[in-house]
Design a protein around this motif. Sequence first.
Motif, mmCIF file in Angstrom:
data_model
loop_
_atom_site.group_PDB
_atom_site.id
_atom_site.type_symbol
_atom_site.label_atom_id
_atom_site.label_comp_id
_atom_site.label_asym_id
_atom_site.label_seq_id
_atom_site.Cartn_x
_atom_site.Cartn_y
_atom_site.Cartn_z
ATOM 1 N N HIS A 133 0.806 -1.127 -0.073
ATOM 2 C CA HIS A 133 0.051 -0.034 -0.054
ATOM 3 C C HIS A 133 0.895 1.206 0.057
ATOM 4 N N PHE A 134 2.035 0.964 0.676
ATOM 5 C CA PHE A 134 2.886 2.251 0.582
ATOM 6 C C PHE A 134 3.540 2.713 -0.620
ATOM 7 N N SER A 135 3.832 1.598 -1.392
ATOM 8 C CA SER A 135 4.341 1.659 -2.781
ATOM 9 C C SER A 135 3.255 2.204 -3.814
ATOM 10 N N PHE A 136 1.889 1.890 -3.332
ATOM 11 C CA PHE A 136 0.694 2.548 -4.281
ATOM 12 C C PHE A 136 0.688 3.797 -4.136
ATOM 13 N N ILE A 137 0.814 4.302 -2.813
ATOM 14 C CA ILE A 137 0.617 5.457 -2.467
ATOM 15 C C ILE A 137 1.767 6.340 -2.988
ATOM 16 N N GLU A 138 3.071 5.964 -2.922
ATOM 17 C CA GLU A 138 4.078 6.824 -3.560
ATOM 18 C C GLU A 138 3.866 6.905 -5.000
ATOM 19 N N ILE A 139 3.163 6.092 -6.041
ATOM 20 C CA ILE A 139 3.076 6.228 -7.120
ATOM 21 C C ILE A 139 1.891 7.412 -7.251
ATOM 22 N N CYS A 140 0.905 7.320 -6.545
ATOM 23 C CA CYS A 140 -0.248 8.371 -6.487
ATOM 24 C C CYS A 140 0.440 9.740 -6.184
ATOM 25 N N TYR A 141 1.285 9.757 -5.164
ATOM 26 C CA TYR A 141 1.901 11.018 -4.696
ATOM 27 C C TYR A 141 2.953 11.672 -5.707
ATOM 28 N N THR A 142 3.507 11.053 -6.651
ATOM 29 C CA THR A 142 4.293 11.558 -7.370
ATOM 30 C C THR A 142 3.424 11.660 -8.833
ATOM 31 N N THR A 143 2.674 11.025 -8.946
ATOM 32 C CA THR A 143 1.547 11.680 -10.247
ATOM 33 C C THR A 143 0.950 12.527 -10.168
ATOM 34 N N VAL A 144 0.675 13.427 -8.993
ATOM 35 C CA VAL A 144 0.110 14.409 -8.677
ATOM 36 C C VAL A 144 0.811 15.655 -9.270
ATOM 37 N N THR A 145 2.268 15.268 -9.063
ATOM 38 C CA THR A 145 3.310 16.523 -9.402
ATOM 39 C C THR A 145 3.961 16.326 -10.475
ATOM 40 N N LEU A 146 4.487 15.071 -10.715
ATOM 41 C CA LEU A 146 5.767 15.052 -11.637
ATOM 42 C C LEU A 146 5.403 15.175 -13.056
ATOM 43 N N PRO A 147 4.167 14.459 -13.723
ATOM 44 C CA PRO A 147 3.690 14.616 -14.868
ATOM 45 C C PRO A 147 3.600 16.135 -15.466
ATOM 46 N N ARG A 148 3.106 16.867 -14.635
ATOM 47 C CA ARG A 148 3.031 18.294 -14.959
ATOM 48 C C ARG A 148 4.384 19.090 -15.065
ATOM 49 N N MET A 149 5.293 18.687 -14.209
ATOM 50 C CA MET A 149 6.512 19.253 -14.097
ATOM 51 C C MET A 149 7.374 18.867 -15.391
ATOM 52 N N PHE A 150 7.449 17.537 -15.844
ATOM 53 C CA PHE A 150 8.179 17.291 -17.015
ATOM 54 C C PHE A 150 7.395 17.764 -18.500
ATOM 55 N N THR A 151 6.178 18.007 -18.269
ATOM 56 C CA THR A 151 5.448 18.755 -19.284
ATOM 57 C C THR A 151 5.758 20.004 -19.555
ATOM 58 N N ASN A 152 5.738 20.739 -18.459
ATOM 59 C CA ASN A 152 6.082 22.326 -18.456
ATOM 60 C C ASN A 152 7.305 22.469 -19.008
ATOM 61 N N HIS A 153 8.531 21.527 -18.738
ATOM 62 C CA HIS A 153 9.968 21.618 -19.159
ATOM 63 C C HIS A 153 9.782 21.350 -20.698
ATOM 64 N N LEU A 154 8.855 20.505 -21.037
ATOM 65 C CA LEU A 154 8.916 20.096 -22.571
ATOM 66 C C LEU A 154 8.293 21.082 -23.428
ATOM 67 N N THR A 155 7.257 21.620 -22.974
ATOM 68 C CA THR A 155 6.240 22.613 -23.856
ATOM 69 C C THR A 155 6.627 23.916 -23.573
ATOM 70 N N GLN A 156 7.248 24.179 -22.372
ATOM 71 C CA GLN A 156 7.560 25.598 -21.877
ATOM 72 C C GLN A 156 6.229 26.285 -21.662
ATOM 73 N N ARG A 157 5.168 25.829 -21.429
ATOM 74 C CA ARG A 157 3.795 26.484 -20.884
ATOM 75 C C ARG A 157 3.726 26.161 -19.464
ATOM 76 N N ARG A 158 3.956 27.132 -18.671
ATOM 77 C CA ARG A 158 3.937 26.957 -17.118
ATOM 78 C C ARG A 158 2.621 27.444 -16.448
ATOM 79 N N ASN A 159 1.711 27.474 -17.224
ATOM 80 C CA ASN A 159 0.504 28.142 -16.783
ATOM 81 C C ASN A 159 -0.374 26.848 -16.199
ATOM 82 N N ILE A 160 -0.891 27.189 -15.078
ATOM 83 C CA ILE A 160 -1.867 25.939 -14.281
ATOM 84 C C ILE A 160 -3.248 26.967 -13.929
#
Length: 313
Positions: A71-98
């Motif tokens: 369950h801890f590993s599952f939470i780790e996946i959810c925890y990072t999914t909230v932030t990381l995908p948007r972070m590397f998308t921002n760096h790829l597209t240079q669109r930083r607005n949310i």
Amino acid sequence: MEGTVNMAITNISVVVEFILLGFGDLPNYQGFLFSIFLLIYMTILVGNGLIIIITKVDPTLQTPMYFFLRHFSFIEICYTTVTLPRMFTNHLTQRRNISFLACAIQLCFFLIWGGTECFLLAVMAYDRYMAICNPLNYSLIMNQKFCICLVVACWISAIPIPVAQTYLIFSLYFCSSNLLNHVFCDVPPLLNLACGDTTIIELYTYAGAFLSAVIPFLMILVSYIKIIATIQKLPSAMGRQKAFSTCSSHLIVVSLFFGSGIISYFLPNSIKSAEVDKVLSLIYTTMTPMFNPLIYSLRNKDVIMALKKFSFK
């Protein structure tokens, strides 16, 4: 009075989105940062995904300790999914607005997953306490029904405070700027942008952090004080080493997660800079989830054997 109301309405209508500055001051490294964040996220998904699978299918890992680890590993996946995908998308597209709403949703789920992780780490410490300090009654007390109840309690306990906290923060007026000097929507940088007196909300934030993070940390501390006292009484050095080895992985994860988190949330802004805050937030949002499978694999013979069996299937 009417002028004040109109000003408030104007302020609300102005800030419809935030600009996540992140590491935008490093324009020459955006591609490199995108690659790093993507690699970290994929490592987290694969590593924690493997932990979930092997603790579910391997018959030797059907114990409370590995049930909580799954369950801890599952939470780790959810925890990072909230932030990381948007972070590397921002760096790829240079669109930083949310958008205002997306920022509120990100903050709420980030706090919920983070709170759940804190409570679950405390439960995992309690499990080690029962296994070492009360071994004769361990199987009787830590039965499947009780373990499920503990996990459910972690989830339920972590929801009310973040929901209320998010509502209070996004009820504020953001009239000075929409430039969020952070890598994701977090409490301290949002409060820095708010207009007017934020003292009450800051006090509520500290109270929420105390209930969701400090109390679980104190519970972990008390558990390990009792565990260490019990280990010291064991007659053989081999017995002491074996008992402590079952706790060492959990202790490393606790130190990484709580150490950076407590510094980030409780250290005054006058002492730490925004850049330091970004680095600390990356430690407890990416480093701990990434190293969690590695820590538990390298320091646990049962997990290593299960991984080998799983690899050769």
